[in-house]
Write a protein that holds these residues in place. Structure first.
Motif, PDB file in Angstrom:
ATOM      1  N   GLY A 144     -15.511 -25.695  29.092  1.00  0.00           N
ATOM      2  CA  GLY A 144     -16.858 -25.965  28.602  1.00  0.00           C
ATOM      3  C   GLY A 144     -17.625 -26.945  29.458  1.00  0.00           C
ATOM      4  O   GLY A 144     -18.739 -27.349  29.109  1.00  0.00           O
ATOM      5  N   GLY A 145     -17.020 -27.358  30.580  1.00  0.00           N
ATOM      6  CA  GLY A 145     -17.699 -28.252  31.499  1.00  0.00           C
ATOM      7  C   GLY A 145     -17.537 -29.732  31.170  1.00  0.00           C
ATOM      8  O   GLY A 145     -18.182 -30.579  31.794  1.00  0.00           O
ATOM      9  N   GLU A 146     -16.656 -30.054  30.212  1.00  0.00           N
ATOM     10  CA  GLU A 146     -16.452 -31.447  29.819  1.00  0.00           C
ATOM     11  C   GLU A 146     -15.333 -32.065  30.642  1.00  0.00           C
ATOM     12  O   GLU A 146     -14.300 -31.436  30.879  1.00  0.00           O
ATOM     13  N   GLU A 147     -15.523 -33.296  31.081  1.00  0.00           N
ATOM     14  CA  GLU A 147     -14.482 -33.991  31.825  1.00  0.00           C
ATOM     15  C   GLU A 147     -13.511 -34.658  30.850  1.00  0.00           C
ATOM     16  O   GLU A 147     -13.911 -35.436  29.988  1.00  0.00           O
ATOM     17  N   LEU A 148     -12.231 -34.328  30.998  1.00  0.00           N
ATOM     18  CA  LEU A 148     -11.178 -34.862  30.152  1.00  0.00           C
ATOM     19  C   LEU A 148     -10.168 -35.599  31.021  1.00  0.00           C
ATOM     20  O   LEU A 148     -10.078 -35.349  32.224  1.00  0.00           O
ATOM     21  N   LEU A 149      -9.403 -36.489  30.396  1.00  0.00           N
ATOM     22  CA  LEU A 149      -8.447 -37.303  31.126  1.00  0.00           C
ATOM     23  C   LEU A 149      -7.018 -36.887  30.797  1.00  0.00           C
ATOM     24  O   LEU A 149      -6.727 -36.447  29.687  1.00  0.00           O
ATOM     25  N   THR A 150      -6.121 -37.041  31.765  1.00  0.00           N
ATOM     26  CA  THR A 150      -4.720 -36.692  31.541  1.00  0.00           C
ATOM     27  C   THR A 150      -3.820 -37.464  32.497  1.00  0.00           C
ATOM     28  O   THR A 150      -4.229 -37.821  33.598  1.00  0.00           O
ATOM     29  N   ARG A 151      -2.599 -37.730  32.044  1.00  0.00           N
ATOM     30  CA  ARG A 151      -1.562 -38.276  32.924  1.00  0.00           C
ATOM     31  C   ARG A 151      -0.573 -37.170  33.295  1.00  0.00           C
ATOM     32  O   ARG A 151       0.360 -37.402  34.056  1.00  0.00           O
ATOM     33  N   SER A 152      -0.792 -35.980  32.762  1.00  0.00           N
ATOM     34  CA  SER A 152       0.099 -34.856  33.023  1.00  0.00           C
ATOM     35  C   SER A 152      -0.325 -34.187  34.329  1.00  0.00           C
ATOM     36  O   SER A 152      -1.297 -33.434  34.374  1.00  0.00           O
ATOM     37  N   GLY A 153       0.422 -34.464  35.393  1.00  0.00           N
ATOM     38  CA  GLY A 153       0.030 -33.998  36.724  1.00  0.00           C
ATOM     39  C   GLY A 153       0.783 -32.788  37.226  1.00  0.00           C
ATOM     40  O   GLY A 153       0.898 -32.591  38.448  1.00  0.00           O
TER      41      GLY A 153
END
Length: 236
Positions: free
Chosen positions: A93-102
């Motif tokens: 949807g074009g939203e920036e999300l954060l993750t530590r799962s690389g």
């Protein structure tokens, strides 16, 4: 009903909520990129109502900031973060999300994506490779270097404010601050869950004992009520 039962009742309810958080942490001990949720009990002075002088509630959960264990798998598109920050992915949807799962991979367009197909973001947009790209490396600062020694992008690493956990070990942030230091990117590895299993088990034991204590307190309050009722009946 005596007023002193309500603090014990609210405390028992808060304990059950805390146990749910503990159980969720335990179930994600081996989930890549999982951040442990920590909560604590808060004593609140009741300004009005029938809860007695005070009641107990559970604090909003916070995320543990300790690094998870490093799992070396030698997959070029897998990255682990050490220290501060999160990787940034762009949702469908074009939203920036954060993750530590690389545990990333390359899609058919040569873009670096996560397991959900969301695009991994760099400082200047998506990280994209040429179709004939055979080798690349990533520096500890997050610079992506091709096999000619040229930088083709730099992984975007940010700190988030007001993180809201989502499925897939992603987080929605109210605001972000891009990091230039305070982190290290490790290529060919992923970060395991940062749950401290021993500490969580000790927390579970303590919390379960707290629940038993509040149950006894409610039982004592009920016995006191019955004694008072019987006393009134006998005085008539």
């Amino acid at each position: 009903m005596s007023r002193d039962i309500y603090p014990s009742m609210t405390a028992a309810t808060a304990v059950m909520e805390k146990i749910n958080y503990i159980a969720n942490n335990l179930s994600n001990t081996n989930t890549i990129g999982y951040r442990a949720r920590n909560t604590s009990f808060e004593n609140v002075i009741a300004k009005e109502g029938f809860l007695g002088d005070s009641y107990v509630q559970l604090s909003d959960p916070t995320l543990s900031e300790r690094d998870g264990g490093l799992i070396i798998d030698n997959v070029d598109t897998h990255f682990a973060l050490r220290g501060k920050g999160f990787f940034v992915v762009e949702s469908t949807g074009g939203e920036e999300l954060l993750t530590r799962s690389g545990n990333f991979q390359l899609d058919s367009n040569g873009q670096l994506v996560n397991s959900l197909g969301e695009i991994v973001m760099g400082d200047s947009g998506p990280i994209r490779f040429e179709q004939d790209q055979k080798y690349f490396s990533v520096t500890p600062e997050g610079a992506v270097i091709d096999d000619f020694g040229s930088e083709i992008g730099r992984l975007k690493v940010v700190e988030g404010v007001g993180l809201d956990p989502l499925e897939g070990q992603r987080f929605r942030a109210k605001d972000t601050v891009q990091l230039e230091m305070g982190f290290e990117v490790v290529q060919g590895a992923v970060e395991n869950s940062n749950v401290d299993s021993f500490q969580v088990m000790m927390d579970l034991i303590t919390t379960s004992r707290n629940f038993e204590t509040f149950q006894k307190s409610m039982g004592n309050s009920k016995e006191l009520d019955m004694a008072m009722i019987n006393s009134v009946k006998r005085s008539r």
